[in-house]
Design a protein around this motif. Structure first.
Motif, PDB file in Angstrom:
ATOM      1  N   ARG A   1      56.889  82.049  29.337  1.00 24.28           N
ATOM      2  CA  ARG A   1      55.719  82.377  28.521  1.00 24.28           C
ATOM      3  C   ARG A   1      55.200  81.184  27.736  1.00 24.28           C
ATOM      4  O   ARG A   1      54.396  81.350  26.821  1.00 24.28           O
ATOM      5  N   GLY A   2      55.659  79.989  28.075  1.00 25.49           N
ATOM      6  CA  GLY A   2      55.209  78.771  27.411  1.00 25.49           C
ATOM      7  C   GLY A   2      56.204  78.301  26.371  1.00 25.49           C
ATOM      8  O   GLY A   2      56.822  79.112  25.676  1.00 25.49           O
TER       9      GLY A   2
ATOM     10  N   ASP B   1      53.251  85.075  23.152  1.00 25.25           N
ATOM     11  CA  ASP B   1      54.663  85.433  23.323  1.00 25.25           C
ATOM     12  C   ASP B   1      55.517  84.210  23.658  1.00 25.25           C
ATOM     13  O   ASP B   1      56.640  84.359  24.158  1.00 25.25           O
ATOM     14  N   GLY B   2      54.993  83.030  23.405  1.00 27.92           N
ATOM     15  CA  GLY B   2      55.699  81.811  23.750  1.00 27.92           C
ATOM     16  C   GLY B   2      56.877  81.524  22.838  1.00 27.92           C
ATOM     17  O   GLY B   2      57.167  82.248  21.883  1.00 27.92           O
ATOM     18  N   THR B   3      57.557  80.429  23.160  1.00 26.61           N
ATOM     19  CA  THR B   3      58.739  80.014  22.407  1.00 26.61           C
ATOM     20  C   THR B   3      58.483  78.676  21.743  1.00 26.61           C
ATOM     21  O   THR B   3      58.048  77.728  22.401  1.00 26.61           O
ATOM     22  N   VAL B   4      58.755  78.609  20.453  1.00 29.29           N
ATOM     23  CA  VAL B   4      58.719  77.357  19.703  1.00 29.29           C
ATOM     24  C   VAL B   4      60.153  76.903  19.502  1.00 29.29           C
ATOM     25  O   VAL B   4      60.980  77.659  18.996  1.00 29.29           O
TER      26      VAL B   4
ATOM     27  N   GLY C   1      49.167  73.342  12.517  1.00 32.65           N
ATOM     28  CA  GLY C   1      47.979  73.480  13.344  1.00 32.65           C
ATOM     29  C   GLY C   1      48.294  73.446  14.823  1.00 32.65           C
ATOM     30  O   GLY C   1      47.724  74.209  15.616  1.00 32.65           O
ATOM     31  N   VAL C   2      49.228  72.557  15.212  1.00 31.33           N
ATOM     32  CA  VAL C   2      49.614  72.485  16.624  1.00 31.33           C
ATOM     33  C   VAL C   2      50.311  73.772  17.054  1.00 31.33           C
ATOM     34  O   VAL C   2      50.048  74.318  18.135  1.00 31.33           O
ATOM     35  N   VAL C   3      51.200  74.281  16.188  1.00 29.52           N
ATOM     36  CA  VAL C   3      51.899  75.528  16.520  1.00 29.52           C
ATOM     37  C   VAL C   3      50.919  76.687  16.621  1.00 29.52           C
ATOM     38  O   VAL C   3      50.994  77.513  17.541  1.00 29.52           O
ATOM     39  N   ALA C   4      49.980  76.771  15.670  1.00 32.35           N
ATOM     40  CA  ALA C   4      49.002  77.855  15.701  1.00 32.35           C
ATOM     41  C   ALA C   4      48.156  77.794  16.975  1.00 32.35           C
ATOM     42  O   ALA C   4      47.860  78.838  17.585  1.00 32.35           O
TER      43      ALA C   4
ATOM     44  N   ALA D   1      48.086  80.679  19.852  1.00 30.27           N
ATOM     45  CA  ALA D   1      46.833  81.321  20.244  1.00 30.27           C
ATOM     46  C   ALA D   1      46.722  81.399  21.763  1.00 30.27           C
ATOM     47  O   ALA D   1      46.189  82.370  22.315  1.00 30.27           O
ATOM     48  N   ALA D   2      47.235  80.375  22.436  1.00 27.74           N
ATOM     49  CA  ALA D   2      47.188  80.353  23.899  1.00 27.74           C
ATOM     50  C   ALA D   2      48.379  81.071  24.527  1.00 27.74           C
ATOM     51  O   ALA D   2      48.277  81.584  25.649  1.00 27.74           O
TER      52      ALA D   2
END
Length: 315
Positions: A179-180, A113-116, A102-105, A109-110
C-alpha cells in the motif's frame, strides 16, 4: 550511531515550557518519568526541548501539544546538560519538523493506508500531528531510546516499535509495501559514516520499490566542525556528525542504488519573523548555501515487471 545491533550573539531564552500543576497540599507530587540518554541518543531530548519550546508559544509555527506535555512529564536536567533554548533555533527545529510533516501528509493523501517507517525517531511526536486514522507507523530505533519512547508515549494498534540499528537491514522485514511506503530519517543520517549512509539509502531503495524516502543532512562545513569537537549553543559538546553534504552534491545520490529515480530538495516552510521569511530561500543565498542543512526526497522506481520465462531476481 555506533552501537551494537539488536533486532526485535546573546538572545533571551524561549518562553518557559509548562510544567505539571502542583498537587493540592498533602497530595503526593506527580511522578515524573526519568530520561537518561547519552551520546547520540541524547540528541532526541535536545530536539524535543526545542520543539516543545516553540510549540508553547501562542504564535507557534508548529502546534505540538504532545511535545509540550512530554517535556512537562520528563525528569531530565535539560539546562545543565543541554543549555537553554534560543527562540530562533527552536523555530528552525520546528520548521524542519513541519517540512517533514508536509512530506508525510502528501504521502498519506496519495496512500491513505500506506506505511510510514520512521528511522531513529527518538521522541518525535509526528504521528500525532499527521495521523489520518488509517496509516501504519513503524518506529525503528536503538533499544535505549526505543524503551524510553515506549514508556512515555502511548502507542496504538497501528504503531509498531522495532528495536534495531537502522544500519542493519533486518528492520526491513515484515513491512508491507503493497500500500506504499515512506521512509523518514529526521536527524539521523548525519551521525553515520558516509558509506553507511549511502548504503542505508540503497537498502531502502532495494526493499521498497516504488517507495519514497526523505531525510535531512548537515553541510560539509558543519560536519567538519562537529568532528573537531565544537560545542553547541548551550555549551554542550555536539556528537560528531561524519556525513555532510552540500547542495551541489545532491545529484550524486543517484549512485547509491540503480532504483533511485528522483532526487529533489524540500525547502523549509515559511515561518515567523525575518528567519521565518528567509527559511524557504536559505539554500539559494550565496553566503549561506554551503552552511545550510538540506532536506532531500528520493523516489524509488517500481520493480520491473517480469517477462514470461524470466527468473525472479534473488533478494
Amino acid at each position: 550511531m555506533i552501537e551494537a545491533v539488536h533486532t526485535t550573539g546573546h538572545e533571551p531564552s524561549s518562553p518557559s515550557i509548562p510544567r505539571p500543576t502542583p498537587p493540592p497540599d498533602g497530595d503526593a507530587a506527580p511522578r515524573r518519568l526519568k530520561a537518561d540518554l547519552t551520546g547520540v541518543p541524547e540528541t532526541a531530548l535536545w530536539t524535543l526541548q526545542h520543539r516543545a519550546a516553540e510549540a508553547a508559544r501562542p504564535d507557534t509555527v508548529l502546534p505540538d501539544p504532545r511535545a509540550v506535555q512530554l517535556m512537562a512529564e520528563l525528569e531530565f536536567p535539560f539546562l545543565e546538560r543541554l543549555g537553554a533554548t534560543r527562540p530562533w533555533l527552536a523555530q528552525a527545529i520546528a520548521l524542519r519538523a513541519l517540512a517533514f510533516d508536509g512530506v508525510v501528509a502528501e504521502f498519506l493523501a496519495a496512500h491513505p493506508d500506506g506505511t510510514v517507517v520512521a528511522l531513529g525517531e527518538g521522541l518525535e511526536t509526528q504521528f500525532w500531528r499527521v495521523d489520518n486514522g488509517r496509516a501504519r507507523w513503524v518506529t525503528v530505533d536503538l533499544p535505549d531510546p526505543l524503551a524510553l519512547r515506549r514508556r512515555v508515549l502511548p502507542h496504538g494498534s497501528r504503531q509498531r516499535l522495532v528495536a534495531c540499528d537502522a544500519r542493519d537491514s533486518r528492520w526491513t522485514a515484515r513491512i508491507d509495501a503493497a500500500r506504499g511506503v515512506l521512509v523518514t530519517a529526521q536527524g539521523l543520517l548525519m551521525y553515520l559514516q558516509p558509506a553507511q549512509a549511502t548504503r542505508l539509502i540503497g537498502v531502502c531503495a532495494e526493499a521498497f520499490p516504488g517507495g519514497t524516502m526523505v531525510f535531512d543532512t548537515v553541510s560539509r562545513r558543519f560536519s567538519a566542525r562537529t568532528r573537531s569537537g565544537t560545542k553547541g549553543l548551550g555549551g554542550h559538546r555536539l556528537p560528531p556528525m561524519p556525513w555532510g553534504m552540500d547542495a551541489a552534491e545532491r545529484p550524486e545520490l543517484h549512485t547509491a542504488h540503480p532504483a533511485i529515480g528522483e532526487v529533489s530538495g524540500i525547502p523549509l516552510p515559511a515561518g515567523r519573523g525575518l528567519l521565518g521569511r528567509l527559511a524557504p530561500r536559505l539554500t539559494a543565498l550565496p553566503l549561506l548555501r554551503n552552511d545550510c542543512p538540506l532536506l532531500t526526497r528520493l523516489r524509488f522506481d517500481p520493480a520491473p515487471a517480469l517477462l514470461p520465462g524470466r527468473p525472479r531476481r534473488p533478494s
